[in-house]
Design a protein around this motif. Structure first.
Motif, PDB file in Angstrom:
ATOM      1  N   HIS A   1       0.830  -1.204   0.000  1.00 61.88           N
ATOM      2  CA  HIS A   1       0.000   0.000   0.000  1.00 61.88           C
ATOM      3  C   HIS A   1       0.866   1.257   0.000  1.00 61.88           C
ATOM      4  O   HIS A   1       0.613   2.198  -0.758  1.00 61.88           O
ATOM      5  N   VAL A   2       1.903   1.259   0.846  1.00 58.86           N
ATOM      6  CA  VAL A   2       2.788   2.423   0.919  1.00 58.86           C
ATOM      7  C   VAL A   2       3.522   2.612  -0.418  1.00 58.86           C
ATOM      8  O   VAL A   2       3.755   3.743  -0.848  1.00 58.86           O
TER       9      VAL A   2
ATOM     10  N   ARG B   1      -6.513   9.910  -1.419  1.00 61.81           N
ATOM     11  CA  ARG B   1      -7.344   8.732  -1.167  1.00 61.81           C
ATOM     12  C   ARG B   1      -6.519   7.598  -0.551  1.00 61.81           C
ATOM     13  O   ARG B   1      -6.904   6.999   0.450  1.00 61.81           O
ATOM     14  N   LEU B   2      -5.340   7.332  -1.149  1.00 56.36           N
ATOM     15  CA  LEU B   2      -4.511   6.228  -0.656  1.00 56.36           C
ATOM     16  C   LEU B   2      -4.040   6.484   0.778  1.00 56.36           C
ATOM     17  O   LEU B   2      -3.930   5.558   1.573  1.00 56.36           O
ATOM     18  N   SER B   3      -3.765   7.754   1.100  1.00 56.60           N
ATOM     19  CA  SER B   3      -3.355   8.097   2.463  1.00 56.60           C
ATOM     20  C   SER B   3      -4.437   7.683   3.456  1.00 56.60           C
ATOM     21  O   SER B   3      -4.154   7.071   4.483  1.00 56.60           O
ATOM     22  N   GLY B   4      -5.673   8.018   3.136  1.00 55.67           N
ATOM     23  CA  GLY B   4      -6.793   7.650   4.018  1.00 55.67           C
ATOM     24  C   GLY B   4      -6.966   6.143   4.059  1.00 55.67           C
ATOM     25  O   GLY B   4      -7.244   5.563   5.109  1.00 55.67           O
TER      26      GLY B   4
ATOM     27  N   ASN C   1       4.491   9.986   3.694  1.00 54.00           N
ATOM     28  CA  ASN C   1       4.747   8.591   3.348  1.00 54.00           C
ATOM     29  C   ASN C   1       5.647   7.888   4.361  1.00 54.00           C
ATOM     30  O   ASN C   1       5.392   6.757   4.773  1.00 54.00           O
ATOM     31  N   HIS C   2       6.707   8.597   4.781  1.00 51.64           N
ATOM     32  CA  HIS C   2       7.682   7.941   5.653  1.00 51.64           C
ATOM     33  C   HIS C   2       7.059   7.610   7.021  1.00 51.64           C
ATOM     34  O   HIS C   2       7.482   6.670   7.678  1.00 51.64           O
TER      35      HIS C   2
ATOM     36  N   ILE D   1       5.418   3.249  10.877  1.00 51.38           N
ATOM     37  CA  ILE D   1       4.363   2.525  11.612  1.00 51.38           C
ATOM     38  C   ILE D   1       4.419   1.033  11.238  1.00 51.38           C
ATOM     39  O   ILE D   1       4.375   0.159  12.105  1.00 51.38           O
ATOM     40  N   ILE D   2       4.547   0.757   9.932  1.00 53.55           N
ATOM     41  CA  ILE D   2       4.603  -0.653   9.487  1.00 53.55           C
ATOM     42  C   ILE D   2       5.820  -1.363  10.099  1.00 53.55           C
ATOM     43  O   ILE D   2       5.713  -2.497  10.572  1.00 53.55           O
ATOM     44  N   LYS D   3       6.956  -0.675  10.088  1.00 53.42           N
ATOM     45  CA  LYS D   3       8.176  -1.308  10.617  1.00 53.42           C
ATOM     46  C   LYS D   3       7.989  -1.691  12.080  1.00 53.42           C
ATOM     47  O   LYS D   3       8.385  -2.786  12.510  1.00 53.42           O
ATOM     48  N   ALA D   4       7.374  -0.790  12.851  1.00 58.71           N
ATOM     49  CA  ALA D   4       7.141  -1.085  14.272  1.00 58.71           C
ATOM     50  C   ALA D   4       6.188  -2.273  14.427  1.00 58.71           C
ATOM     51  O   ALA D   4       6.394  -3.141  15.275  1.00 58.71           O
TER      52      ALA D   4
END
Ligand code: ZN
Length: 243
Positions: free
Chosen positions: A129-130, A147-150, A193-194, A199-202
């Motif tokens: 997604h990112v 949109r993708l951010s939401g 984006n970063h 968040i994903i890494k955590a």
């Protein structure tokens, strides 16, 4: 993408009469398309949603449109004014603050649950997604970026798998899109984006509380970039998107 996955987690027994008659699917499609337009800022706050025009565009009768508008009104995305019709909502500054407050309560709970369920497949979907967000940003596709951010936040709620929590997150994400449109500074990006990546890494490393801190900082960051100092209602020109 989210629509397909979301329907797959819908319990079979929850089918309504409408779904059995095949009418609910059409309603869902109209609902999704209107929400999509809100999330991409194609439908802006204050836009009048004219029943006849929507009925003609979507090739359904007005009753069907009225049902979709009632659902959107129930979720706060649409405001109904007696004798004037339905309009895309224009959340006030106070409402905007409540929405961010609600997100800071809901999203840590979603993150904590997701950390306990995070497997390779879920982590891969988050990274994918990112990557889509980054591609949209690089292509300069602002609508897709918003949109993708939401949808990143919706994806987390969707993977948690609780329909009522997903419903709440959808409502809050749609309202946040309206708020960003009303109060954003023109050059500020949606979600950085970063921050999504961190968040994903955590989550991937099983660091639940770190992920929670990051998501709260992320929400604070979005709220801080908005200009919520103006307290008067902002008038927005009406625009017929579906006309
Ligand atoms: Zn975000």
């Amino acid at each position: 993408m989210l629509t397909d996955d979301r329907s797959s987690i819908r319990p079979r027994k929850a089918r309504t009469t409408g779904q059995i008659l095949g009418t609910a699917d059409k309603r869902d499609t109209i609902y999704e398309r209107i929400l999509h337009a809100v999330m991409e800022h194609r439908l802006i706050p204050g836009t009048k949603l004219v029943e006849e025009k929507l009925a003609s565009v979507f090739e359904v009768n007005r009753t069907r449109i009225r049902e979709v508008l009632a659902r959107l009104a129930h979720e706060g995305v649409v405001t109904t004014i007696p004798n004037r019709g339905a309009f895309v909502a224009s959340p006030s500054v106070e409402e905007a603050r409540y929405i961010f407050h609600a997100r800071r309560i809901l999203e840590p709970a979603l993150i904590r649950t997701l950390v306990t369920q995070a497997d390779e497949e879920r982590i891969r979907r988050l990274y994918d997604h990112v990557a889509q967000e980054r591609a949209a940003r690089e292509a300069g596709d602002k609508r897709a970026v918003i949109r993708l951010s939401g949808e990143f936040h919706l994806l987390i709620a969707e993977m948690v798998g609780s329909p009522p929590l997903l419903k709440l997150m959808r409502e809050l994400a749609s309202l946040t899109c309206l708020i960003i449109l009303l109060y954003d500074s023109p050059n500020v990006p949606a979600c950085p984006n970063h921050e999504h990546l961190e968040i994903i890494k955590a989550i991937e490393q099983g660091q639940g509380e770190n992920a929670v801190d990051l998501v709260i900082a992320h929400l604070n960051h979005i709220e801080e970039t908005l200009d919520l100092s103006v307290s008067e209602e902002q008038e927005v020109d009406l625009e017929e998107i579906f006309g």
